[in-house]
Design a protein around this motif. Structure first.
Motif, short mmCIF file in Angstrom:
data_model
loop_
_atom_site.label_atom_id
_atom_site.label_comp_id
_atom_site.label_asym_id
_atom_site.label_seq_id
_atom_site.Cartn_x
_atom_site.Cartn_y
_atom_site.Cartn_z
N VAL A 177 1.56 -26.86 9.97
CA VAL A 177 1.01 -25.90 10.93
C VAL A 177 2.12 -25.30 11.77
N GLU A 178 3.05 -26.14 12.23
CA GLU A 178 4.17 -25.65 13.03
C GLU A 178 4.97 -24.59 12.26
N SER A 179 5.24 -24.86 10.98
CA SER A 179 6.00 -23.89 10.17
C SER A 179 5.24 -22.58 10.01
N ALA A 180 3.93 -22.69 9.77
CA ALA A 180 3.12 -21.48 9.60
C ALA A 180 3.06 -20.67 10.88
N LEU A 190 -1.97 -17.02 2.17
CA LEU A 190 -2.56 -18.36 2.18
C LEU A 190 -1.49 -19.44 2.30
N THR A 191 -1.84 -20.51 3.00
CA THR A 191 -0.96 -21.68 3.10
C THR A 191 -1.79 -22.94 3.04
N TYR A 192 -1.32 -23.92 2.28
CA TYR A 192 -2.05 -25.17 2.06
C TYR A 192 -1.76 -26.13 3.20
N VAL A 193 -2.79 -26.45 3.98
CA VAL A 193 -2.66 -27.42 5.07
C VAL A 193 -3.86 -28.36 5.02
#
Length: 424
Positions: free
Chosen positions: A408-411, A206-209
């Motif tokens: 988003v770019e990092s993910a 999971l990643t918070y965006v």
């Protein structure tokens, strides 16, 4: 923004049923695509023909099997769909299903060879082309959970509770497969992240965006609509702009406004949806003469409408889903530097309090909404402007498009590297 080195440039796909020039939340994938392209990436989009929110195809477009165009260095492939946004569950399902089928047959070929693909999960029928991209082309997927399903179906009101229960198991299983097949799953509010973990998505996946607003609509001073609406500086104006549906619980707003005795108070309701006719009828029945329905306001007039309001209304009907729903109008209101009256619990109420921009009254209940309107009247227009300024500062610290695009770019870069590593 620094210039990317050649080896840092990615080929990024965007798969979303919604895209420019559609307004409101449907515009946010376009903000993302343009932001990634502005950073130097090669961005390819697969989307439908614009018809949100009224089901009418936007001027300048006609539905055909596929159509390619370039918008601000973003390469867009549009595919056919059945346009409808009325209250019919059958027609809405046709809209969602037809896009998924067309994207699979006529769109995904444009995404072959991408380093990673961002997928907006709403509607969940987008899983069909998403799975093709993931398993046939072996491209890593960042699945952005913009709406929780089947929760969204239950809250929308366009399916009866009996029908929702009948398909709930199928939808839960479908969504579980989507989460498992994605390389990473992005969530838009803390409550959604916790719920996804409860539904079996590993924390490390999971990643918070959180979502952003259309910031270009708020960067230039604009004339308000007060003069054309016959309002002057004495009027305290509350604005609701958005979908008029079951999930918003706007009946309590209409009922509360009917109880406001101040002749200088005015509530403007802009938008359309399945509840519009009922809300107009209710306003007549309860004598809410201070509520004015504007219908759908064109996208280009939204900055003027935002400038007209002293305080903007955000509400959610009491439900389990309300605890973790984050309406896109929250970010839009904060970015515009406007105060908020929030009739909801959970994450959206937390933002109202943390930002210092909102009056949070709890669930959408007539008495509570009325109390919130009275608090706004006591503060007055000048102090509400100060709340709005706090909100704008909070937005740029927390929700800005630059921050969101960067996340988003990092993910995407992370999952692209993982895919290369696994392939090696």
């Amino acid at each position: 923004m620094r210039t990317l080195l050649p080896e840092e440039i990615m080929r990024i796909g965007v798969l979303s049923q919604w895209f420019d020039p559609e307004p409101g939340p449907a515009s946010l994938p376009g903000v993302l695509a343009r932001g990634l392209a502005a950073r130097g990436h090669d961005v390819q989009v697969v989307t439908g023909f614009p018809n949100y929110p009224d089901g009418r195809v936007a001027a300048g477009y006609r539905i055909r099997r596929r159509f390619d165009e370039t918008l601000e260095n973003v390469h867009v492939r549009r595919v056919a769909l059945y346009p409808s946004h009325d209250s019919s569950a059958i027609r809405r399902t046709l809209t969602y299903g037809s896009f998924a089928a067309s994207a699979l047959l006529s769109g995904v070929e444009r995404l072959r060879g991408m380093d990673a693909v961002w997928v907006g999960n709403s509607p969940v029928t987008v899983a069909a082309p998403m799975w093709w991209i993931r398993y046939r082309y072996r491209i890593p997927i960042l699945l952005h959970v913009l709406d929780l399903w089947p929760d969204t179906v239950a809250a929308s009101g366009f399916m009866s509770n009996g029908k929702v229960r009948a398909v709930e198991g199928t939808l839960n299983s479908w969504c579980g497969r989507m989460y498992r097949s994605a390389s990473s799953v992005a969530y838009i509010s803390p409550g959604v992240g916790r719920l996804l973990q409860d539904r079996g998505v590993p924390a490390d996946k999971l990643t918070y965006v959180p979502l952003w607003a259309e910031e270009h609509l708020t960067r230039r001073p604009v004339e308000s609509m007060r003069a054309e609406l016959g309002l002057d500086e004495r009027h305290l104006v509350l604005v609701y702009a958005g979908t008029l549906g079951g999930a918003q619980g706007l009946e309590s707003l209409v009922d509360a406004c009917a109880k406001v005795g101040d002749p200088n108070f005015c509530c403007l309701v802009a938008g359309s949806g399945v509840s519009e006719a009922d809300l107009r009828r209710r306003a007549r029945d309860v004598g809410a003469t201070n509520v004015r329905f504007l219908g759908r306001v064109p996208k280009e007039r939204m900055p003027a409408l935002m400038a007209t309001g002293d305080i903007h209304y955000v509400s959610l009907r009491p439900s389990a889903m309300a605890a973790y729903t984050m309406p896109s109008k929250v970010q839009a209101t904060l970015a515009a530097g406007k105060a908020m009256l929030v009739a909801a619990d959970g994450d959206v109420a937390s933002v109202a309090r943390e930002s210092g921009a909102g009056i949070a009254v709890g669930s959408a209940d007539t008495a509570l909404v009325l109390e919130g309107i009275r608090q706004a009247a006591i503060l007055g227009r000048r102090n509400l402007r100060l709340l709005g300024e706090r909100g704008r500062d909070y937005y740029y610290r927390t929700f800005s498009a630059a921050t969101g695009v960067g996340r988003v770019e990092s993910a995407l870069r992370k999952i692209a590297r993982q895919e290369v590593s696994h392939a090696g």
